[in-house]
Design an enzyme around this catalytic site. Structure first.
Site, short mmCIF file in Angstrom:
data_model
loop_
_atom_site.label_atom_id
_atom_site.label_comp_id
_atom_site.label_asym_id
_atom_site.label_seq_id
_atom_site.Cartn_x
_atom_site.Cartn_y
_atom_site.Cartn_z
N ASN A 119 62.92 33.23 72.04
CA ASN A 119 63.10 34.68 72.14
C ASN A 119 61.95 35.42 71.47
O ASN A 119 61.52 36.47 71.93
CB ASN A 119 64.41 35.09 71.48
CG ASN A 119 65.60 34.62 72.28
OD1 ASN A 119 66.11 35.34 73.12
ND2 ASN A 119 66.03 33.39 72.07
N THR A 120 61.47 34.87 70.35
CA THR A 120 60.40 35.54 69.61
C THR A 120 59.15 35.62 70.49
O THR A 120 58.51 36.68 70.59
CB THR A 120 60.11 34.78 68.30
OG1 THR A 120 61.37 34.52 67.65
CG2 THR A 120 59.22 35.57 67.38
N CYS A 153 68.42 33.58 69.83
CA CYS A 153 67.40 32.66 69.30
C CYS A 153 67.83 31.27 69.75
O CYS A 153 69.00 30.89 69.58
CB CYS A 153 67.34 32.73 67.78
SG CYS A 153 66.24 31.49 67.07
N THR A 154 66.89 30.52 70.29
CA THR A 154 67.27 29.24 70.90
C THR A 154 67.62 28.19 69.86
O THR A 154 68.11 27.12 70.20
CB THR A 154 66.14 28.75 71.82
OG1 THR A 154 64.91 28.69 71.07
CG2 THR A 154 65.97 29.68 73.00
N HIS A 155 67.39 28.48 68.58
CA HIS A 155 67.82 27.56 67.53
C HIS A 155 69.33 27.69 67.23
O HIS A 155 69.93 26.78 66.67
CB HIS A 155 67.08 27.84 66.22
CG HIS A 155 65.68 27.31 66.17
ND1 HIS A 155 64.67 27.78 66.97
CD2 HIS A 155 65.12 26.34 65.40
CE1 HIS A 155 63.55 27.13 66.68
NE2 HIS A 155 63.81 26.25 65.73
N TYR A 204 58.09 31.09 64.08
CA TYR A 204 57.33 32.24 64.58
C TYR A 204 57.98 33.56 64.16
O TYR A 204 57.33 34.59 64.16
CB TYR A 204 57.29 32.22 66.11
CG TYR A 204 56.27 31.31 66.76
CD1 TYR A 204 55.61 30.31 66.04
CD2 TYR A 204 55.97 31.45 68.11
CE1 TYR A 204 54.69 29.48 66.66
CE2 TYR A 204 55.04 30.64 68.73
CZ TYR A 204 54.40 29.65 68.02
OH TYR A 204 53.48 28.84 68.64
N GLY A 205 59.29 33.50 63.85
CA GLY A 205 60.08 34.71 63.60
C GLY A 205 59.43 35.74 62.68
O GLY A 205 59.41 36.93 63.01
N1 DGL Z 1 63.61 29.55 68.68
C1 DGL Z 1 62.88 30.76 68.58
C2 DGL Z 1 63.59 31.93 69.19
O1 DGL Z 1 64.33 31.76 70.14
C3 DGL Z 1 62.25 31.18 67.30
C4 DGL Z 1 62.27 30.40 66.11
C5 DGL Z 1 61.14 30.74 65.19
O2 DGL Z 1 61.29 31.65 64.36
O3 DGL Z 1 60.12 30.11 65.33
O4 DGL Z 1 63.40 33.04 68.76
#
Ligand code: DGL
Length: 281
Positions: free
Chosen positions: A81-82, A199-201, A49-50
Site C-alpha cells: 500500500n505504501t 497494509c499487506t503485512h 517503507y512506511g
Molecule cells: N506492506 C507494505 C504496505 O502494504 C508496507 C510495509 C512497510 O512499511 O514497508 O504498506
C-alpha cells in the site's frame, strides 16, 4: 518505445513489496490464478517503507519495478500500500511511457476501495495503514471519489509492520500496540462498521485485530480483492494476458539474506521456497 534492457518475449507476473507482507497478496493471487508464472521481489534490506518520504519510496519502488521488467515481467503488481500510495501514479505517468508504454504496473488501493460500499452499512469506514499510506491520504481520496457518501477515517499504525518483520506479531507485546490503534480509531468514529487492513503485512495480525475489534465491525484484508481484480483485469485485457507465460513457476527475490527470507516466508506460504538474493540500485 522500448527500454534496451527489456525483452519482448512473453514473461511472468511480477509482485513487489517492501518485505514479506506482499506474500499475503501473492498467496491469494497464486490460488486464484495458479497457471501463471510469478516473480516475487521483497526489498527486505530497505524495509519498512512506511516511515520513508515520498521521494525515497518512489525511487526504491522504481528500482524494483525496473528490475522486475528486466527479469522479463510484463505486468507488475505493487503488493504494498505504501508503494501504491506514494509511487504508483508517478511510475505510471512518468516512467512507463519512457520505458515501455505497453507494460503495466497496478496497485492494491483501488481494488480494495471498490468493495467498501457493498460491505459497509453505516457508511463509516476506517483504514489501518502505515504512516506513509495514511499521511498520503490516498484511501480517503479514492473512496471519496468513488463513494462520496462514505465517511473515511485513517489510523497510522507505525508499530505493526515492525512486529511482523521481526516475527513478534504473535507475542503478548503485540497486543498492546494492536489494541491501542484499534481503540483510537473506534473512538474517533464509533460508527465505523468496516475496517480496511490497508497494509499487506496486517493479515498476519488478523487474529489479534479480531480479538480487539467489536463483532459488529467487518475486517477487510486485501489479498482476495486484489486477486479477483487481477483476474478481472486479465479477462478484460486479453492483449496483456497473451503476453504472460503460464508454466506454473514461482521465483522469489530478496535484497536481504535468502535464508532469512525463506524461513520467514514459511509463515505466509505453505510450501518451502527457493530464494535468490539480489541488489537493487
Ligand atoms: N506492506 C507494505 C504496505 O502494504 C508496507 C510495509 C512497510 O512499511 O514497508 O504498506
Amino acid at each position: 518505445m522500448q527500454h534496451p534492457s527489456f525483452s519482448r518475449q512473453p514473461g511472468p507476473v511480477g509482485i513487489f513489496d517492501s518485505g514479506y507482507g506482499g506474500l499475503t497478496v501473492f498467496d491469494k493471487i497464486r490460488q486464484r490464478l495458479p497457471e501463471y508464472d510469478y516473480i516475487y521481489l521483497g526489498d527486505n534490506a530497505r524495509a519498512p517503507y512506511g516511515p520513508r518520504s515520498f521521494e525515497v519510496v518512489y525511487q526504491f519502488t522504481r528500482q524494483a519495478v525496473m528490475r522486475l521488467f528486466q527479469e522479463g515481467c510484463q505486468l507488475v503488481i505493487l503488493a504494498c500500500n505504501t508503494a501504491s500510495a506514494k509511487a504508483l501514479r508517478t511510475i505510471q505517468q512518468n516512467d512507463l511511457p519512457r520505458w515501455d508504454a505497453s507494460r503495466r504496473v497496478l496497485g492494491v488501493i483501488r481494488p480494495t476501495t471498490e468493495i467498501v460500499d457493498s460491505v459497509s452499512k453505516t457508511k463509516h469506514v476506517g483504514v489501518l495503514g502505515t504512516v506513509g499510506t495514511i499521511s498520503s491520504g490516498s484511501y480517503v481520496l479514492e473512496i471519496e471519489k468513488m463513494f462520496p457518501h462514505i465517511r473515511v477515517t485513517g489510523e497510522a499504525c507505525p508499530m505493526w509492520v515492525p512486529l511482523v518483520e521481526t516475527g513478534e506479531f504473535d507475542s503478548p507485546g503485540a497486543d498492546y500496540f494492536v489494541q491501542k490503534n484499534l481503540d483510537h480509531i473506534l473512538s474517533v468514529d464509533p460508527l465505523i462498521d468496516t475496517l480496511i487492513l490497508g497494509c499487506t503485512h496486517y493479515p498476519l495480525l488478523l487474529e489479534k485485530i479480531r480479538r480487539f475489534t467489536p463483532a459488529r465491525v467487518t475486517l477487510l484484508p486485501q489479498g482476495e480483492y486484489v486477486a479477483d481484480s487481477l483476474a478481472d483485469y486479465l479477462h478484460r485485457h486479453t492483449e496483456m494476458d497473451a503476453r504472460l507465460t503460464k508454466g506454473h513457476t514461482r521465483r522469489f527475490l530478496t535484497t536481504e539474506s535468502a535464508e532469512k527470507f525463506s524461513e520467514a516466508a514459511s509463515l505466509f506460504l505453505s510450501a518451502p521456497i527457493r530464494v535468490e538474493k539480489i541488489d537493487l540500485a
